[in-house]
Design an enzyme around this catalytic site. Sequence first.
Site, PDB file in Angstrom:
ATOM      1  N   HIS A  12      -0.307   2.444  12.112  1.00 55.25           N
ATOM      2  CA  HIS A  12      -1.233   1.626  11.323  1.00 55.25           C
ATOM      3  C   HIS A  12      -1.941   2.498  10.283  1.00 55.25           C
ATOM      4  O   HIS A  12      -3.179   2.500  10.184  1.00 55.25           O
ATOM      5  CB  HIS A  12      -2.260   0.936  12.232  1.00 55.25           C
ATOM      6  CG  HIS A  12      -2.835  -0.313  11.614  1.00 55.25           C
ATOM      7  ND1 HIS A  12      -3.230  -1.398  12.355  1.00 55.25           N
ATOM      8  CD2 HIS A  12      -3.093  -0.649  10.314  1.00 55.25           C
ATOM      9  CE1 HIS A  12      -3.704  -2.349  11.555  1.00 55.25           C
ATOM     10  NE2 HIS A  12      -3.621  -1.905  10.313  1.00 55.25           N
ATOM     11  N   GLU A  66      -1.478  -3.591  19.552  1.00 55.34           N
ATOM     12  CA  GLU A  66      -2.795  -3.205  19.045  1.00 55.34           C
ATOM     13  C   GLU A  66      -3.867  -4.191  19.488  1.00 55.34           C
ATOM     14  O   GLU A  66      -5.021  -3.816  19.685  1.00 55.34           O
ATOM     15  CB  GLU A  66      -2.776  -3.114  17.521  1.00 55.34           C
ATOM     16  CG  GLU A  66      -1.923  -1.975  16.995  1.00 55.34           C
ATOM     17  CD  GLU A  66      -1.882  -1.971  15.481  1.00 55.34           C
ATOM     18  OE1 GLU A  66      -2.912  -1.619  14.866  1.00 55.34           O
ATOM     19  OE2 GLU A  66      -0.835  -2.327  14.910  1.00 55.34           O
ATOM     20  N   ARG A  96       0.191  -7.282   9.807  1.00 55.46           N
ATOM     21  CA  ARG A  96      -0.477  -7.484  11.080  1.00 55.46           C
ATOM     22  C   ARG A  96       0.575  -7.585  12.183  1.00 55.46           C
ATOM     23  O   ARG A  96       1.602  -8.257  12.021  1.00 55.46           O
ATOM     24  CB  ARG A  96      -1.325  -8.764  11.063  1.00 55.46           C
ATOM     25  CG  ARG A  96      -2.599  -8.650  10.245  1.00 55.46           C
ATOM     26  CD  ARG A  96      -3.602  -7.710  10.910  1.00 55.46           C
ATOM     27  NE  ARG A  96      -4.858  -7.601  10.189  1.00 55.46           N
ATOM     28  CZ  ARG A  96      -5.118  -6.673   9.280  1.00 55.46           C
ATOM     29  NH1 ARG A  96      -4.187  -5.795   8.934  1.00 55.46           N
ATOM     30  NH2 ARG A  96      -6.304  -6.624   8.710  1.00 55.46           N
TER      31      ARG A  96
END
Length: 341
Positions: free
Chosen positions: A293, A270, A241
């Site tokens: 990603h 993001e 993440r």
Amino acid sequence: MKPRHRIVITQRFFDPEAVAFLQANDCQVVIAEPDRGQTEGHWSERQLIALLNEADGWIVGHANITASLLGSLPRLRVIARRGVGYERVDTAAVIATGKVATIAPGGNDASVADHTLGLMLAVCRKLKQCQAGLAGGDWTIPLGNDLYGKTVGVVGLGRIGRAVVQRLSGFDVTTLIHTPHPDEALKSSGQGCRFVDLQTLLKQSDFITLHAPLTPQTLGMIDSQALASMKRSAVLINAARGGLVRDADLLLALQQDLIAGAGLDVFESESDPALAAVSEQLIQLPNVVATPHVAASTVEGLNRTNLIAARCAMAVLQGGNPPGHCVIADGRQATAPRVTP
């Protein structure tokens, strides 16, 4: 005869087998793909409400599942996330509105673990510099480093972390692991694993790879202080993440040669577009290998997670229970089980 259930899918690459499964279970399937380069996280709440107003189930990826959104969708019964992280899901709101939210564990573990090792090798063997040189007609050989025999720090030991450890065993590395939940079986596996505190891992590792969930405790865990404690020869990998790393601090550390390089599949920008310029600068650095990603996005991995999400949605719509390890919130029950991605 009109299908009994309406499932809205707001994900790209939803395969025909998973669609056929839903249709065979009396579902009308509506696929609303985001534009190329976007996710449904770019859509406004008003857009989502208009799309989901008549949906019984929603198979979702990156949208923010808020109390306001759920309160505006009384017909919606189940939110099935195609993925494992659920920091964007307001689980309390799911319970309060009597809905069910699930994730799809186990579907993309292998895909992300493979990608993680790919990033390690790409950075240490300087594949980005090699490609750029050849494209410009320069056949000069950049001197890389081995992964073999190094010390690798693994932060987080969920399904993906364990899959990474398994793959690393073939490189004869020493593996340092930081996790709140040590694995007793792994301790005695003979794979050279040692459980340590985070500071020891940061100081001793040649490669550091992050596989922790994003929580208030892990948010920004790799900041300027953490980066300063690493070896100058260290490589940081983040395929988990973006919020685990303070990207502005990472950019400065790389620019000042405080660490040797980074492999990044996720970015803070993001979830915070104000940091887009930081991401762009990181991507341009010669010692950063970046991907958009995509670690979980293989044909095989997505097919597996598509079907898991579809099965979870159908279990709820048919009045049953999804597998316990998939459920993150169940408003049909007094309490909601929690799982660790």
